[in-house]
Design a protein around this motif. Structure first.
Motif, short mmCIF file in Angstrom:
data_model
loop_
_atom_site.label_atom_id
_atom_site.label_comp_id
_atom_site.label_asym_id
_atom_site.label_seq_id
_atom_site.Cartn_x
_atom_site.Cartn_y
_atom_site.Cartn_z
N UNK A 1 -0.20 8.08 -11.71
CA UNK A 1 -1.23 8.83 -11.00
C UNK A 1 -2.16 7.98 -10.17
N UNK A 2 -1.95 6.66 -10.19
CA UNK A 2 -2.80 5.75 -9.42
C UNK A 2 -1.96 4.98 -8.39
N UNK A 3 -0.92 4.30 -8.85
CA UNK A 3 -0.04 3.56 -7.94
C UNK A 3 1.30 4.27 -7.73
N UNK A 4 1.51 5.33 -8.45
CA UNK A 4 2.75 6.08 -8.32
C UNK A 4 2.79 7.25 -9.27
N UNK A 5 3.87 7.99 -9.19
CA UNK A 5 4.05 9.15 -10.06
C UNK A 5 5.43 9.09 -10.68
N UNK B 1 -3.55 -3.09 -7.37
CA UNK B 1 -2.72 -3.31 -8.55
C UNK B 1 -1.77 -4.49 -8.33
N UNK B 2 -1.17 -4.57 -7.15
CA UNK B 2 -0.22 -5.64 -6.86
C UNK B 2 -0.90 -7.00 -6.84
N UNK C 1 0.80 -1.22 0.00
CA UNK C 1 0.00 0.00 0.00
C UNK C 1 0.83 1.26 0.00
N UNK C 2 2.07 1.15 -0.51
CA UNK C 2 2.98 2.30 -0.54
C UNK C 2 3.15 2.76 -1.99
N UNK C 3 2.76 4.00 -2.31
CA UNK C 3 2.91 4.50 -3.68
C UNK C 3 4.37 4.73 -4.05
N UNK C 4 4.63 4.76 -5.35
CA UNK C 4 6.00 4.83 -5.87
C UNK C 4 6.27 6.17 -6.54
N UNK C 5 7.47 6.67 -6.35
CA UNK C 5 7.96 7.84 -7.09
C UNK C 5 9.20 7.39 -7.86
N UNK C 6 9.24 7.68 -9.17
CA UNK C 6 10.36 7.22 -9.99
C UNK C 6 10.48 8.08 -11.23
#
Length: 345
Positions: free
Chosen positions: A284-288, A311-312, A266-271
């Motif tokens: 914009x849903x599981x990360x940016x 998603x996972x 449940x931790x969003x991703x930045x990459x």
């Protein structure tokens, strides 16, 4: 079916390649197959240049030949392009046996990060290595397109999974650091571009889970970041789940299993919007994804953790293992094809 997997990457290394191969081997056994892993611990080894933590097999051809002949595999998969991979490729070609390969790591980019070796030269070597395989497996559509643009052929997709029973939302009070907590998990090495994360002006705390040759230097230069070393199993899952955002600064990974593990928690991703994240993250849903990693990190903090988890859940190791199995090139099938070709001639 008896399946031999030859790999230069194995325990005690902790990385996505080892995780993928060990989980796939377990999945194949669960499906009733016999799997033999041929790896560096079975040989005399020497330290990999510029990365001594990795041990490579020294002149492995003779012993590897004996191991393969004794096992008598129905299918052979060469997972890596190191000394063991090269020896297994040579043996298969001499025996006129089909084999498959996989492309886990963008070695040309890794090498260029450490030495001024032209990308074209490295890619030419890898293209020759994989050209003899019946199929070369890659994790994402972007990686497939990249390799095909470099002249690679017979590329097929082998996706990845995540253990959602281990990686799941947990109590965030496990880490008692000022929040928000921005976390990186993985090797602490130059090719992972971790300094791009450590340089960011962010509120809260930066946590680095992992170890590697760059740790002592980075830890000295960024004393406010928390370097906690390698974590495994429940401890690793608890650390990941305690983060508020997962920051993945690498520009050279082919997938990034840790991205799915973070989402499962449940931790969003930045990459960055590069190979790996661009295929794994639902923007914009599981990360940016953004070329400005600070912008991506701050925006990811606002995302819904339940969407990350959902998603996972759609990415299972069983699906990935069956996909791997379907791409193998069994020697019996090759013999049948050859006989058919002779009959029609």
């Amino acid at each position: 079916m008896k399946i031999a997997i030859v790999t230069d990457a194995w325990r005690p290394q902790t990385n996505g390649v080892v995780k993928t191969l060990s989980t796939t081997a377990d999945g194949l056994r669960a499906l009733g197959h016999v799997v033999h892993i041929i790896e560096p611990n079975q040989f005399r080894t020497f330290p990999c240049p510029t990365y001594p933590e990795i041990r490579l097999a020294w002149l492995p051809y003779g012993r590897l030949s004996g191991l393969l002949e004794e096992f008598g595999p129905d299918a052979i998969h060469i997972a890596t392009e190191g000394t063991l991979g090269a020896a297994a490729r040579k043996w298969c070609l001499r025996q006129r046996l089909p084999f498959t390969t996989s492309y886990h790591t963008q070695f040309p980019e890794y090498l260029r990060a450490r030495a001024p070796i032209p990308l074209a030269l490295s890619y030419a070597h890898l293209r020759r290595f994989h050209s003899a395989a019946a199929r070369t497996m890659v994790a994402t559509p972007t990686m497939q397109r990249l390799l095909e643009s470099r002249g690679f052929r017979n590329i097929v997709r082998w996706t990845r999974g995540v253990d959602v029973s281990l990686f799941k939302p947990r109590d965030k009070s496990f880490l008692d650091f000022p929040r928000p907590i921005a976390m990186y998990v993985g090797r602490v090495a130059v090719e992972k571009n971790i300094e791009a994360f450590l340089r960011l002006d962010l509120p809260g705390t930066k946590v680095i889970v992992g170890d590697g040759p760059a740790r002592s230097d980075l830890q000295a230069r960024y004393p406010t970041a928390k370097f906690v070393g390698y974590k495994y199993g429940e401890q690793l899952a608890a650390h990941v789940a305690a983060a508020d955002v997962f920051v993945f600064p690498s520009r050279t990974d082919t997938f990034g299993l840790v991205l799915l593990e973070a989402m499962a928690c449940g931790v969003p991703v930045a990459a960055y919007p590069v190979t790996g994240p661009i295929d794994v993250v639902n923007q914009g849903v599981t990360g940016v994804l953004d070329e400005d990693l600070r912008t991506a990190t701050l925006a990811a903090l606002t995302l819904d953790p339940t969407q990350c988890r959902a998603h996972a859940l759609a990415n299972t190791w069983e699906t990935a293992t069956r996909q791997f199995l379907s791409h193998l090139a069994p020697r019996a099938a090759a013999a049948t094809a050859a006989e058919s070709a002779l009959d029609s001639a």
